[in-house]
Design a protein around this motif. Structure first.
Motif, PDB file in Angstrom:
ATOM      1  N   ASN A 120       1.871   8.302   4.873  1.00  0.00           N
ATOM      2  CA  ASN A 120       2.944   7.340   5.175  1.00  0.00           C
ATOM      3  C   ASN A 120       3.985   7.821   6.186  1.00  0.00           C
ATOM      4  O   ASN A 120       4.978   7.139   6.420  1.00  0.00           O
ATOM      5  CB  ASN A 120       3.643   6.903   3.878  1.00  0.00           C
ATOM      6  CG  ASN A 120       4.231   8.073   3.104  1.00  0.00           C
ATOM      7  OD1 ASN A 120       4.586   9.093   3.688  1.00  0.00           O
ATOM      8  ND2 ASN A 120       4.334   7.924   1.795  1.00  0.00           N
ATOM      9  N   PHE A 135       9.333   3.667  -1.231  1.00  0.00           N
ATOM     10  CA  PHE A 135       8.126   3.260  -0.513  1.00  0.00           C
ATOM     11  C   PHE A 135       7.853   1.759  -0.623  1.00  0.00           C
ATOM     12  O   PHE A 135       6.893   1.264  -0.045  1.00  0.00           O
ATOM     13  CB  PHE A 135       6.912   4.028  -1.045  1.00  0.00           C
ATOM     14  CG  PHE A 135       7.087   5.524  -1.027  1.00  0.00           C
ATOM     15  CD1 PHE A 135       7.306   6.194   0.174  1.00  0.00           C
ATOM     16  CD2 PHE A 135       7.043   6.256  -2.205  1.00  0.00           C
ATOM     17  CE1 PHE A 135       7.477   7.574   0.195  1.00  0.00           C
ATOM     18  CE2 PHE A 135       7.202   7.628  -2.190  1.00  0.00           C
ATOM     19  CZ  PHE A 135       7.423   8.292  -0.991  1.00  0.00           C
ATOM     20  N   ASN A 164       2.659  -0.394  -0.201  1.00  0.00           N
ATOM     21  CA  ASN A 164       3.766   0.521   0.089  1.00  0.00           C
ATOM     22  C   ASN A 164       4.089   0.493   1.576  1.00  0.00           C
ATOM     23  O   ASN A 164       3.301   0.005   2.389  1.00  0.00           O
ATOM     24  CB  ASN A 164       3.413   1.947  -0.340  1.00  0.00           C
ATOM     25  CG  ASN A 164       3.720   2.198  -1.806  1.00  0.00           C
ATOM     26  OD1 ASN A 164       4.335   1.376  -2.476  1.00  0.00           O
ATOM     27  ND2 ASN A 164       3.278   3.330  -2.321  1.00  0.00           N
ATOM     28  N   TYR A 165       5.239   1.056   1.901  1.00  0.00           N
ATOM     29  CA  TYR A 165       5.693   1.080   3.284  1.00  0.00           C
ATOM     30  C   TYR A 165       5.714   2.505   3.845  1.00  0.00           C
ATOM     31  O   TYR A 165       6.150   3.444   3.174  1.00  0.00           O
ATOM     32  CB  TYR A 165       7.093   0.472   3.389  1.00  0.00           C
ATOM     33  CG  TYR A 165       7.089  -1.036   3.355  1.00  0.00           C
ATOM     34  CD1 TYR A 165       7.314  -1.792   4.505  1.00  0.00           C
ATOM     35  CD2 TYR A 165       6.840  -1.719   2.164  1.00  0.00           C
ATOM     36  CE1 TYR A 165       7.298  -3.187   4.480  1.00  0.00           C
ATOM     37  CE2 TYR A 165       6.822  -3.107   2.119  1.00  0.00           C
ATOM     38  CZ  TYR A 165       7.047  -3.833   3.287  1.00  0.00           C
ATOM     39  OH  TYR A 165       7.024  -5.210   3.249  1.00  0.00           O
ATOM     40  N   CYS A 166       5.245   2.625   5.080  1.00  0.00           N
ATOM     41  CA  CYS A 166       5.314   3.895   5.793  1.00  0.00           C
ATOM     42  C   CYS A 166       6.728   4.102   6.345  1.00  0.00           C
ATOM     43  O   CYS A 166       7.552   3.178   6.355  1.00  0.00           O
ATOM     44  CB  CYS A 166       4.318   3.920   6.957  1.00  0.00           C
ATOM     45  SG  CYS A 166       2.583   3.835   6.464  1.00  0.00           S
ATOM     46  N   TYR A 172       0.794  -0.122   3.845  1.00  0.00           N
ATOM     47  CA  TYR A 172      -0.540   0.373   3.479  1.00  0.00           C
ATOM     48  C   TYR A 172      -0.785   0.062   2.009  1.00  0.00           C
ATOM     49  O   TYR A 172       0.161  -0.023   1.211  1.00  0.00           O
ATOM     50  CB  TYR A 172      -0.692   1.868   3.759  1.00  0.00           C
ATOM     51  CG  TYR A 172       0.224   2.774   2.953  1.00  0.00           C
ATOM     52  CD1 TYR A 172      -0.232   3.435   1.814  1.00  0.00           C
ATOM     53  CD2 TYR A 172       1.550   2.981   3.343  1.00  0.00           C
ATOM     54  CE1 TYR A 172       0.590   4.271   1.093  1.00  0.00           C
ATOM     55  CE2 TYR A 172       2.384   3.811   2.624  1.00  0.00           C
ATOM     56  CZ  TYR A 172       1.899   4.460   1.506  1.00  0.00           C
ATOM     57  OH  TYR A 172       2.730   5.287   0.775  1.00  0.00           O
ATOM     58  N   CYS A 174      -1.858   1.206  -1.402  1.00  0.00           N
ATOM     59  CA  CYS A 174      -1.902   2.510  -2.071  1.00  0.00           C
ATOM     60  C   CYS A 174      -2.489   2.390  -3.475  1.00  0.00           C
ATOM     61  O   CYS A 174      -2.019   1.591  -4.293  1.00  0.00           O
ATOM     62  CB  CYS A 174      -0.491   3.089  -2.146  1.00  0.00           C
ATOM     63  SG  CYS A 174      -0.415   4.761  -2.798  1.00  0.00           S
ATOM     64  N   ILE A 197      -4.966   6.086  -0.089  1.00  0.00           N
ATOM     65  CA  ILE A 197      -4.991   4.802   0.588  1.00  0.00           C
ATOM     66  C   ILE A 197      -6.211   4.030   0.093  1.00  0.00           C
ATOM     67  O   ILE A 197      -7.345   4.523   0.146  1.00  0.00           O
ATOM     68  CB  ILE A 197      -5.050   4.984   2.120  1.00  0.00           C
ATOM     69  CG1 ILE A 197      -3.750   5.612   2.602  1.00  0.00           C
ATOM     70  CG2 ILE A 197      -5.283   3.632   2.817  1.00  0.00           C
ATOM     71  CD1 ILE A 197      -3.707   5.870   4.103  1.00  0.00           C
TER      72      ILE A 197
END
Length: 199
Positions: A120, A135, A164-166, A172, A174, A197
């Motif tokens: 991430n 996240f 979730n967030y990078c 992405y 997860c 992932i």
């Protein structure tokens, strides 16, 4: 008798000289045999030059191994400090590119494996002290988040896929396997999550 006193060291010097000469001849012959064998192997293609890129690959492998061992050692230290009753094969998980995140009982992150950056974009030290909620974002499914929260409150394992967030704001999917960790007194000291992932 006077002559014999000088004859012994003379013979000794001659013997020493002969020994040195024979030794030099032997060394030269051994090198010639080695050179011939080396040349023959080279002609047969048995000896091939190793490209420098192979050393770069080895260097990267060595670095990754050192990082992995550092993460495993850190996890063992946390486990020993908090007297975890359960243990996992951290090395196998990390080799499988699984990210490991550990929180304390109040859900503050106390450890994240270094490979989290690949997943991430966050450096491991950037997430320490934060909640895993860092996240999450607008596209995170609230129902899934609530199910995870209930599992944590009930101190039971869970397995979910969550958006979730990078670090750069991209998302992405997860896959998370979470477990409460008890000490030998039956108290929850930490929570551990194994994240990958999702396909």
């Amino acid at each position: 008798l006077h002559g014999s006193e000088h004859s012994f060291p003379t013979r000794r010097s001659s013997d020493l000289f002969l020994f040195l000469v024979l030794s030099q001849i032997t060394i030269v012959m051994e090198f010639k045999v080695y050179d011939a064998a080396f040349a023959k192997q080279h002609e047969n293609g048995a000896i091939k030059a190793m490209p420098l890129v192979s050393w770069d690959i080895y260097s990267q492998y060595l670095l990754q191994t050192n990082v992995l061992l550092h993460d495993v050692n850190s996890l063992h230290q946390i486990a020993n400090k908090n007297q975890w009753k359960s243990v996992w094969d951290y090395k196998e998980s990390l080799q499988d590119e699984t990210v490991i995140v550990v929180t304390d009982a109040q859900l503050k992150i106390v450890f994240a494996s270094k490979n989290i950056k690949k997943m991430n974009g966050y450096e491991a030290q950037e997430v320490i002290g934060n909640s895993p909620k860092m996240f999450q974002g607008a596209k995170t499914d609230l129902q899934v988040s609530n199910e995870i929260r209930k599992a944590i409150l009930n101190k039971v394992p869970f397995e979910k896929n969550v958006i979730n967030y990078c670090k750069d704001g991209s998302v992405y999917n997860c896959h998370i396997k979470g477990f409460p960790i008890f000490n030998h007194k039956g108290e929850v000291t930490n929570f551990i999550a194994f994240e990958k992932i999702a396909a």
